[in-house]
Design an enzyme around this catalytic site. Structure first.
Site, mmCIF file in Angstrom:
data_model
loop_
_atom_site.group_PDB
_atom_site.id
_atom_site.type_symbol
_atom_site.label_atom_id
_atom_site.label_comp_id
_atom_site.label_asym_id
_atom_site.label_seq_id
_atom_site.Cartn_x
_atom_site.Cartn_y
_atom_site.Cartn_z
ATOM 1 N N LYS A 114 -22.706 -60.612 37.726
ATOM 2 C CA LYS A 114 -23.722 -59.565 37.651
ATOM 3 C C LYS A 114 -24.481 -59.377 38.953
ATOM 4 O O LYS A 114 -24.848 -58.261 39.329
ATOM 5 C CB LYS A 114 -24.674 -59.863 36.497
ATOM 6 C CG LYS A 114 -24.040 -59.716 35.121
ATOM 7 C CD LYS A 114 -25.044 -60.017 34.025
ATOM 8 C CE LYS A 114 -24.474 -59.734 32.634
ATOM 9 N NZ LYS A 114 -23.327 -60.586 32.308
ATOM 10 N N GLU A 168 -34.914 -59.997 35.462
ATOM 11 C CA GLU A 168 -35.159 -58.569 35.519
ATOM 12 C C GLU A 168 -36.128 -58.173 34.411
ATOM 13 O O GLU A 168 -36.367 -58.940 33.467
ATOM 14 C CB GLU A 168 -33.850 -57.775 35.400
ATOM 15 C CG GLU A 168 -33.125 -57.917 34.089
ATOM 16 C CD GLU A 168 -31.795 -57.185 34.066
ATOM 17 O OE1 GLU A 168 -31.222 -56.952 35.150
ATOM 18 O OE2 GLU A 168 -31.332 -56.841 32.960
ATOM 19 N N HIS A 228 -26.102 -60.110 20.277
ATOM 20 C CA HIS A 228 -25.697 -59.431 21.514
ATOM 21 C C HIS A 228 -24.210 -59.045 21.522
ATOM 22 O O HIS A 228 -23.655 -58.750 22.586
ATOM 23 C CB HIS A 228 -26.019 -60.285 22.749
ATOM 24 C CG HIS A 228 -27.475 -60.576 22.913
ATOM 25 N ND1 HIS A 228 -28.395 -59.637 23.325
ATOM 26 C CD2 HIS A 228 -28.189 -61.716 22.687
ATOM 27 C CE1 HIS A 228 -29.597 -60.180 23.367
ATOM 28 N NE2 HIS A 228 -29.505 -61.430 22.985
ATOM 29 N N ARG A 259 -11.688 -54.157 32.176
ATOM 30 C CA ARG A 259 -10.565 -54.285 31.243
ATOM 31 C C ARG A 259 -10.663 -53.195 30.189
ATOM 32 O O ARG A 259 -11.607 -52.404 30.180
ATOM 33 C CB ARG A 259 -10.632 -55.642 30.548
ATOM 34 C CG ARG A 259 -11.984 -55.902 29.880
ATOM 35 C CD ARG A 259 -12.000 -57.112 28.993
ATOM 36 N NE ARG A 259 -13.330 -57.521 28.594
ATOM 37 C CZ ARG A 259 -14.065 -56.941 27.653
ATOM 38 N NH1 ARG A 259 -13.586 -55.883 27.020
ATOM 39 N NH2 ARG A 259 -15.264 -57.389 27.341
#
Length: 490
Positions: A115, A199, A234, A291
């Site tokens: 990330k 963040e 999630h 993908r």
């Protein structure tokens, strides 16, 4: 390519092979001991045993997969999703052995697989990002300083993360040290990499992703969006295309941003750029999945494109046969993931034998699965049994068809998430489009699902009683005195 090995199992292996066969190309399956009699093995032209049931001894062993390709003469490898699909080392190994990897180049996988590296790659391409620190952090004092600057709540995320692992929401400064330790520990355990970053936490986001296609000739297009906000732990469980909240202007802006992300890493093939959309309809780059996505069928249905076919054509060096202006959205598609999990027991895995397994059929209904009646759901892999997809002219039509399809799906021997899928589709928040990634947290509980079961049983019982009483009246024969043979016999 004359022969393609599919380095995967279950529904995605079978789904990929169907397109390969349609294109007139031979297929090779690989399998573990647990999948010896699986449908994808039976469907393939050839099949090679990789090893014992655990994926660490079979599907994840790169050398065994490469050896299987060489042994069968396969000149292409399709990784599906999961397992080795986003492994840059594997993609490079495939290329080094003179075999075509049907996916992006290794460097793109490597950049987008982290990330922090992904944020660094796209920051000069005018991509909106959530406020935060774009570098790995372990110093808790520095973490506190950053958190104060961007404001609570914050989100601690594993740089190499995915699936919610290594992720912690922090609401107060005093919680930060403990939650940071937990995030780092979980990241090390799950990914072997303890790097985390901070963040701003977007409180009520929607999870919107954009499908992109890029060829080797510099052409990049997007195939519109997928709404993936209904999640548990999630992980996405219900997906649809298009999103019911995007305006044409936002859709265009998000699509253009996704194309820029793909160009930022010189992307080739099919990929997905994920965004968060806040309550003010501002979107922020989240990550890129290098993908084919589990939810790709909904995009196929609204665009009329076979994404696996496009992957193979791109890998063969062909240019895209269409431009962005050629693409339009037609209708609405919905997907429910059917897991062998018990929604009444906090979605705990349900392992067992499918004593009954009957899938729904009909116009607008698609089932991508890798199981047959009598098979056992193994404990070694992801417990997804199938993907149930419906398509209609409108969102309302697709939802109603999904409810009907769920009612027609017959599974016995294991608990499944079909009832949860129906719960979602019939909930007012989902039907109205007024939901976010906290749908499960705000609206679902085992008690709520059980109450719905009880209501349905009560209604069914009342309907059954009413029908019984109506038929009883119709069938009742009133005797006349003259018809009583006992009284009128001579």
């Amino acid at each position: 390519m004359q022969k393609i090995l599919v380095a995967n199992r279950g529904e995605i292996a079978l789904r990929v092979m169907k397109t390969i066969r349609k294109m007139g190309i031979k297929t090779v399956a690989v399998y573990s001991d647990a999948d010896r009699n699986a449908p994808h093995v039976k469907f393939a032209d050839e099949a090679v045993l990789l090893g014992k049931a655990p994926s660490s001894e079979s599907y994840l062993v790169m050398e065994k997969v490469i050896a299987a390709a060489k042994r069968t003469g396969a000149d292409g490898i399709h990784p599906g999703y999961g397992f080795l699909s986003e492994n840059a080392v594997f993609a490079k190994l495939v290329e080094e052995n003179g075999i075509t990897f049907i996916g992006p180049r290794p460097h793109a996988i490597e950049i987008m697989g982290n990330k922090l590296a992904a944020k660094e790659a796209v920051k000069s391409y005018d991509i909106p990002m959530v406020p935060g620190i774009e570098e790995a952090i372990t110093d808790k004092d520095l973490a506190k300083k950053v958190a104060k600057e961007i404001g609570f709540p914050i989100l601690i995320k594993a740089a190499a993360g995915g699936g919610g692992k290594g992720m912690r929401v922090v609401h107060y400064l005093k919680e930060l040290p403990e939650q940071m330790d937990r995030a780092i520990s979980e990241a090390v355990s799950a990914f072997g990499d303890g790097a985390v970053f901070i963040e701003k936490y977007v409180g009520s986001p929607r999870h919107i992703e954009i499908q992109v296609l890029a060829d080797t000739h510099g052409n990049v297009v997007h195939l519109f969006e997928r709404e993936c906000s209904v999640q548990r732990r999630h992980q996405k469980v219900v997906e649809e295309a298009p999103s019911c909240v995007l305006t044409p202007e936002i859709r265009t802006a998000m699509g253009a941003a996704a194309v820029r992300v793909a160009k930022a890493c010189d992307y080739v093939g099919a990929g997905t750029v994920e965004f968060l959309l806040d309550e003010n309809k501002k979107f922020y780059f989240l990550e890129m999945n290098t993908r084919l996505q589990v939810e790709h069928p909904v995009t196929e249905l609204i665009t009329g494109l076979d994404l696996v076919e496009q992957q193979i054509k791109i890998a063969r060096g062909e240019a895209l046969a269409f431009k962005q202006s050629d693409l339009t959205i037609k209708g609405h598609a919905l997907e429910v993931r059917v897991y062998a999990e018990d929604p009444l027991e906090n979605f705990m895995p349900s392992i067992g034998t499918l004593s009954t397994y009957k899938t729904p059929t009909g116009d607008g209904i698609r089932v991508d699965d890798g199981f047959e009646e009598g098979m056992t759901v193994p404990m070694y892999y992801d417990p997804m049994i199938s993907k149930l997809i419906t398509y209609g002219k409108t969102r309302e039509e697709a939802i109603q068809l999904m409810v009907q399809a769920i009612d027609s799906y017959r599974v016995e021997g294991v608990a499944t998430t079909l009832s949860f899928g129906k719960f979602v589709c019939e909930h007012d928040a989902f039907k109205s489009g007024d939901f976010d990634t906290h749908f499960v947290q705000h609206h679902y509980s085992p008690e709520a699902l059980k109450a719905k079961y009880d209501d349905e049983k009560k209604i069914a019982a009342m309907v059954g009683l009413q029908l019984y009483l109506e038929q009883k009246v119709k069938l009742k024969v009133h005797r006349a005195a003259s018809q009583d043979w006992k009284q009128n016999r001579s």
